[in-house]
Design a protein around this motif. Structure first.
Motif, PDB file in Angstrom:
ATOM      1  N   LEU A 635     120.179 -45.784   7.208  1.00  0.00           N
ATOM      2  CA  LEU A 635     121.581 -46.186   7.082  1.00  0.00           C
ATOM      3  C   LEU A 635     122.202 -45.426   5.926  1.00  0.00           C
ATOM      4  N   GLU A 636     123.326 -44.758   6.197  1.00  0.00           N
ATOM      5  CA  GLU A 636     124.041 -44.004   5.167  1.00  0.00           C
ATOM      6  C   GLU A 636     125.492 -44.466   5.151  1.00  0.00           C
ATOM      7  N   VAL A 637     126.046 -44.668   3.946  1.00  0.00           N
ATOM      8  CA  VAL A 637     127.409 -45.161   3.793  1.00  0.00           C
ATOM      9  C   VAL A 637     128.108 -44.332   2.722  1.00  0.00           C
ATOM     10  N   ASP A 638     129.368 -43.926   2.996  1.00  0.00           N
ATOM     11  CA  ASP A 638     130.108 -43.177   1.985  1.00  0.00           C
ATOM     12  C   ASP A 638     131.045 -44.108   1.226  1.00  0.00           C
ATOM     13  N   HIS A 639     131.848 -43.556   0.314  1.00  0.00           N
ATOM     14  CA  HIS A 639     132.707 -44.383  -0.533  1.00  0.00           C
ATOM     15  C   HIS A 639     133.783 -45.107   0.271  1.00  0.00           C
ATOM     16  N   GLY A 640     134.140 -44.574   1.429  1.00  0.00           N
ATOM     17  CA  GLY A 640     135.132 -45.248   2.269  1.00  0.00           C
ATOM     18  C   GLY A 640     134.502 -46.245   3.216  1.00  0.00           C
ATOM     19  N   ARG A 641     133.242 -46.562   2.976  1.00  0.00           N
ATOM     20  CA  ARG A 641     132.470 -47.494   3.795  1.00  0.00           C
ATOM     21  C   ARG A 641     132.364 -47.036   5.253  1.00  0.00           C
ATOM     22  N   ARG A 642     132.428 -45.745   5.468  1.00  0.00           N
ATOM     23  CA  ARG A 642     132.080 -45.204   6.780  1.00  0.00           C
ATOM     24  C   ARG A 642     130.570 -45.107   6.846  1.00  0.00           C
ATOM     25  N   ALA A 643     130.020 -45.472   7.964  1.00  0.00           N
ATOM     26  CA  ALA A 643     128.567 -45.592   8.073  1.00  0.00           C
ATOM     27  C   ALA A 643     128.002 -44.664   9.127  1.00  0.00           C
ATOM     28  N   ARG A 644     126.762 -44.259   8.905  1.00  0.00           N
ATOM     29  CA  ARG A 644     126.006 -43.469   9.867  1.00  0.00           C
ATOM     30  C   ARG A 644     124.638 -44.118  10.014  1.00  0.00           C
ATOM     31  N   ILE A 645     124.204 -44.265  11.265  1.00  0.00           N
ATOM     32  CA  ILE A 645     122.922 -44.913  11.520  1.00  0.00           C
ATOM     33  C   ILE A 645     122.033 -43.956  12.307  1.00  0.00           C
TER      34      ILE A 645
END
Length: 785
Positions: A635-645
């Motif tokens: 799980l990866e999340v950026d500062h804008g709370r966009r996520a990649r799984i």
């Protein structure tokens, strides 16, 4: 000259300019035409001109004939100088003194506009003054004339030069169409033959013998096609052969009325157009083509019978040549594709699938077209700065273009199609080159037969045979008691309930079915319709014959199996070093038992941790066990709370030596495909939260990352509900990863090149994986070199 402004202001400005022109000495003998969009508008404009000092007569179709004649005669003699019209004084009216036109309202069609302009530019030595058209803004002129009309008011523009450039082509086409129609048989008064614009479409037949041609090319029409004769309940209303004796045109009429009213008082006439065109062969490798275009297939078949056309004279078009004719067109995009199932599918397997959408050919997956052949296609085609839709149906030997054209051009377009049909040039951009095409059946395959199947279109339609036996209880199969050759395929039909043979016969390579000579014919019927022999029924809806080598025969067509695909699907591949890894151990517990290195799961986690990420935060999570989301989750999340799984599915090798083993791929591919739902399911965050707290199993373990922040993002911490990912976050991108170190990618590529069966099966598994997951996220395979 174009005049801007509101409609009322435009009217006033046009009137003012017209009055100026009428006052000029050079226009002393000029007549004025005022164009209006309706009768009411024409009378309104007449009042405006009269109030301005110029009387204007109104000439519309509702006037009595005597009044119309008075106005027309007055225009010709000059006693009437101006007339307001809606559709009168257009095509066919010649008024030499017409030199002024007030174009208050535009026409609804380009042809009407051109006809108006044509009246103005017609030269006359008695009236040499220049023509003038006063109109509203250029944008109000018929759109096809934008820009062209504007140039007419440029300084020093010569109307006698500019206007013919716009009008002449249209006028010449209209005149040519009329002259073409005049050479046809005289038609009833209410039928304007030059107004007939058939759709460009036909079913295509090839002549079987070089010396055959239909009788109408010699000008001979049988009495059965005479006006007034009946064809399948339709009366022939008009019949003619084109001047070059290439096309037979028949129009039928029939009285029709609402089904709920039995009295003929509400009946009206329904008309149908039927065209049969003959294109003779031009080269030695060609055959003559008979192109049949009709709205009613039953009437068209009766027409062919009346012409003496028998089945032995014709065969349906070669689907490969039909496809070639389609592929040679300048295709803009494909909007519709149909593929025909060419193998014996069980219950639930569709016999035909249709895919639609702009550029649909670019989105078809291998799984969509596997074991199938192109059945039909529709595409947008560009021609002379215009576009139209064209299509083919290969099994039915049909082609069509979604445009209606004059009779004169119709023949030209069919001749163009014939040239493309016989062309030996290969298309630069064939449609779906990896999908099978139907071929003309030259001889029957010699291999063993898997199955002979009645055409599905006959099932459930009420057909009965052999004194009332439902067709659904009839089985058709190879007749092993009769001789089978390359040209003859013997068949028999059995009533399964009575275990009784009800028909024997054979199919020939032309797709025709014949009764056996030593058995009585079998009769087929549907309801109270006309009875026909069972062999005739098979002619119309031929069965499918499946062979063990993958070949399918359908009537006169053969579908051969496509050569095995040797190109690997577009999955991403990672081939890390497995040094120090026990590739036969999936988990740490198994690796400890073996004592030969770390497990595959640990190696995967270490590899992920060592790979840089562009996201602000990353978690590596474990979820191994029954009902797992995946063995490893990233799980990866950026500062804008966009996520990649990323969902990593791990399976160990069967042996310590990487190879190509189907059994090692089957389970992991199935797991990977099933997990694709989580890539777009926002309930994933809640499910992960339950597994992190132990409310659901298997439990989620944290290999890398902050547990405190993860609990907030998964909505477990009630103090920070607004931070939960399921509140306002969508997955940016997902990925499903298969990890199988026992797969050697180099060996897979090498063995595919040698058509190895195991390699082909592994390749097909990966293709299904990529097709199933690819529309939702990325696909990756982690394997060995």
């Amino acid at each position: 000259m174009p005049v801007p402004g509101t409609k009322s202001a435009c009217d006033d400005a046009i009137v003012a300019r017209i009055l100026q022109l009428l006052a000029q000495p050079e226009h002393g003998s000029s007549a004025l035409l005022v164009r209006a969009e309706s009768e009411r508008r024409a009378r309104e404009l007449a009042e405006i001109y009269s109030a301005a000092g110029q009387p204007v007569e109104v000439l519309v179709s509702r006037l009595p004939e005597r009044e119309k004649s008075r106005i027309v005669e007055g225009l010709q003699t000059g006693s009437i100088r101006a007339v307001a019209v809606v559709g009168m004084l257009g095509e066919g009216f010649d008024l030499a003194r017409l030199r002024l036109a007030a174009y208050h309202d535009k026409h609804k069609s380009l042809s009407s506009t051109v006809q108006l302009i044509g009246r103005l530019v017609r030269p006359s030595p008695r009236f040499p003054q220049p023509s003038v058209l006063v109109t509203v803004q250029d944008t109000d002129v018929y759109p096809a004339l934008r820009g062209a009309v504007k140039s007419l008011w440029e300084e020093d523009s010569d109307w006698s030069v500019l206007l013919p450039r716009i009008a002449d082509d249209q006028i010449e086409r209209t005149v040519a169409d009329r002259r073409f129609a005049e050479r046809l048989e005289a038609a009833p008064a209410e039928l304007a033959v030059d107004a007939i614009h058939p759709m460009v479409a036909a079913r295509v037949y090839e002549a079987r013998q070089n010396d055959w041609k239909p009788c109408f090319v010699n000008g001979d029409l049988p009495d059965a096609i005479a006006v007034g004769r009946m064809l399948r309940g339709k009366q022939i209303y008009y019949a003619s052969v084109t001047p070059d004796q290439q096309t037979l045109m028949v129009i039928t009429q029939a009285a029709t009325g609402p089904r709920w009213h039995m009295d003929p008082g509400l009946d009206s006439h329904e008309y149908e157009l039927h065209l049969i065109t003959w294109v003779p062969a031009k080269k030695s490798h060609e055959q003559g083509l008979l192109l049949v275009n009709g709205e009613n297939g039953q009437v068209t078949n009766e027409l062919l019978k009346a012409l003496g056309v028998e089945r032995e004279h014709l065969r349906i078009a070669d689907p490969a040549l039909l496809q070639g004719a389609f592929d040679t067109l300048p295709r803009l995009s494909v909007s519709n594709v149909g593929v025909r199932n060419t193998y014996a599918g069980g219950r639930g397997a569709p016999t035909y699938k249709t895919f639609a959408g702009s550029g649909v050919d670019r989105g078809l997956r291998e799984a969509d077209t596997a074991q199938a052949a192109i059945g039909h296609a529709m595409a947008q085609v560009e021609e002379e700065n215009s576009t139209y839709t064209t299509g083919i149906a290969t099994a039915k030997a049909k082609f069509w273009e979604a445009r209606n054209v004059p009779l004169r051009l119709y023949q030209d377009l069919l001749n163009d199609f014939a040239e493309r049909y016989w062309s030996t040039e290969l298309a630069a951009n064939p449609l779906l080159p990896d999908v099978a095409r139907g071929l003309r059946l030259a001889k029957f395959p010699s291999g063993d037969v898997v199955l002979v199947e009645l055409n599905p279109d006959l099932i459930g339609r009420g057909w009965t045979v052999a004194n009332g036996t439902p067709l659904e209880t009839v089985d058709i199969e190879l007749d092993t008691s009769a001789a089978r050759t390359a040209d003859v395929f013997p068949l028999k039909a059995t009533d399964q309930l009575r275990n009784e043979v009800i028909w024997r016969g054979h199919q020939d390579v032309l797709g025709d079915f014949h009764d056996a000579q030593d058995t009585p014919p079998c009769i087929a019927q549907r309801g109270w319709a006309t009875r026909r022999s069972f062999s005739e029924l098979l002619d119309l809806q031929p069965p499918n014959i499946y062979f063990y080598d993958g070949t399918t025969v359908h009537g006169g067509l053969k579908y051969e199996p496509v050569s095995p695909m040797r190109t690997l699907p577009s999955v991403k591949t990672l081939k890390p070093s497995w040094a120090g890894v026990d590739i036969t151990a999936e988990t740490d517990a198994t690796a400890a038992e073996h004592g030969n290195g770390i497990s595959v799961q640990s190696a995967v986690a270490d590899q992920i941790a060592a790979t840089p990420t562009s996201y602000a935060r990353r978690w590596i999570l474990g979820n191994d066990g029954g009902g797992e989301l995946a063995d490893v989750i990233v799980l990866e999340v950026d500062h804008g709370r966009r996520a990649r799984i990323a969902l990593w599915h791990v399976k160990p090798a069967g042996t310590a030596t990487p190879a190509v083993r189907v059994s090692e791929m089957q389970v992991v591919v199935a797991q990977a495909i099933k997990s694709r739902r989580w890539l777009t399911d926002l309930s994933l965050w809640e499910e992960m939260g339950k597994r992190l707290t132990g409310e659901a199993s298997p439990r989620l373990t944290i290999i890398e990352g902050s547990e405190r922040l993860l609990r907030v993002l998964l909505g477990i911490n009630p103090a920070h509900r607004s931070w939960a990912l399921n509140q306002n976050t969508r997955l940016v991108r997902g990925e499903v990863v298969i990890v199988q170190p026992g797969l050697s990618w180099a060996a897979l590529q090498n063995r595919l090149g040698h058509a190895d069966l195991s390699a082909q099966q592994v390749r097909d598994l990966l293709a299904v994986f990529d097709d199933a997951v690819g529309q939702r996220g990325g696909t990756t395979v982690v394997c060995s070199d």
